[in-house]
Scaffold this active site. Sequence first.
Site, mmCIF file in Angstrom:
data_model
loop_
_atom_site.group_PDB
_atom_site.id
_atom_site.type_symbol
_atom_site.label_atom_id
_atom_site.label_comp_id
_atom_site.label_asym_id
_atom_site.label_seq_id
_atom_site.Cartn_x
_atom_site.Cartn_y
_atom_site.Cartn_z
ATOM 1 N N MET A 93 0.794 -1.223 0.000
ATOM 2 C CA MET A 93 0.000 0.000 0.000
ATOM 3 C C MET A 93 0.832 1.282 0.000
ATOM 4 S SD MET A 93 -2.916 -1.141 -0.399
ATOM 5 C CE MET A 93 -3.741 -2.728 -0.292
ATOM 6 N N HIS A 110 -4.158 -5.218 -9.120
ATOM 7 C CA HIS A 110 -5.136 -4.256 -8.617
ATOM 8 C C HIS A 110 -6.528 -4.862 -8.828
ATOM 9 C CE1 HIS A 110 -6.735 -0.419 -7.425
ATOM 10 N NE2 HIS A 110 -7.570 -0.481 -8.445
HETATM 11 C C1 GAR Z 1 -5.776 -7.792 -3.192
HETATM 12 O O1 GAR Z 1 -7.138 -7.880 -3.484
HETATM 13 C C2 GAR Z 1 -5.120 -6.826 -4.162
HETATM 14 O O2 GAR Z 1 -5.717 -6.831 -5.412
HETATM 15 C C3 GAR Z 1 -5.337 -5.506 -3.478
HETATM 16 O O3 GAR Z 1 -5.170 -5.771 -2.119
HETATM 17 C C4 GAR Z 1 -5.547 -7.099 -1.859
HETATM 18 C C5 GAR Z 1 -4.438 -7.751 -1.064
HETATM 19 O O4 GAR Z 1 -4.919 -8.762 -0.312
HETATM 20 N N1 GAR Z 1 -4.424 -4.531 -3.958
HETATM 21 C C6 GAR Z 1 -4.713 -3.244 -4.074
HETATM 22 O O5 GAR Z 1 -5.781 -2.766 -3.769
HETATM 23 C C7 GAR Z 1 -3.581 -2.409 -4.657
HETATM 24 N N2 GAR Z 1 -4.043 -1.089 -4.994
HETATM 25 P P1 GAR Z 1 -3.923 -9.676 0.522
HETATM 26 O O6 GAR Z 1 -3.093 -8.784 1.435
HETATM 27 O O7 GAR Z 1 -4.815 -10.576 1.331
HETATM 28 O O8 GAR Z 1 -3.064 -10.406 -0.465
#
Ligand code: GAR
Length: 213
Positions: A93, A110
Amino acid sequence: MALPIRMAVLLSGGGRTLQNFLDLSRAGTLKAKVVKVISSRPDAYGLVRAAEAGVPTAVVRRRDFEDAASFSRALTREIDEVVPDLIALAGFMCLYQVPPRYTDRILNIHPALLPLFGGKGFFGDRVHRAVLEHGCKVSGCTVHFVDNVYDHGPIVVQKTVRVEEDDDPHSLAARIFEKEKQAYPEAVNLFAEGRLRVEGRRVRILPPSPAVS
Ligand code: GAR
């Protein structure tokens, strides 16, 4: 590149994406081995998943650095230690300013169809809420190369899902995550096979090279 390729993973949260990589790597269907996990948060559950899998970890907190440049240099030092072929952002993030030698070697996923519903502030449930509020009939996920702008670099793989009448952010996120579990390994495997050629904003997917017998 020798297979499996060496992959560093950057995360900030739960690490389901990391877990998917670890599971597929163990099953032999991911052509990459996770060699290090770097978290921007010391309390990220992804660090626990990494430790359970015997993967070395490091924590680099954004708030310990004055600006994105010095934070990025610290990340790069941690990454360099394991000499990875590929870096995968997995729910990371923070903005990582890409050093030139890692151009076209960092992927991100994303949970929307970029360039829609991306950029700073668009993460997690906020993305899905915005998609529903806008009345979109489809959404999905995007795997892309990382440049120095959030959610901006050349697109490698996209997968779509229908938005159902009774969807809420949670149900939509869950259905998209099932697609993420396919899209990200697909992109990593294409990279590992040397089948991605970046031409400006377009990523050409080259045919598989013929098997050597
Ligand atoms: C995932 O859904 C990914 O696509 C998103 O965060 C989540 C991570 O989940 N990414 C974003 O929003 C990037 N802008 P996790 O920590 O359980 O792997």
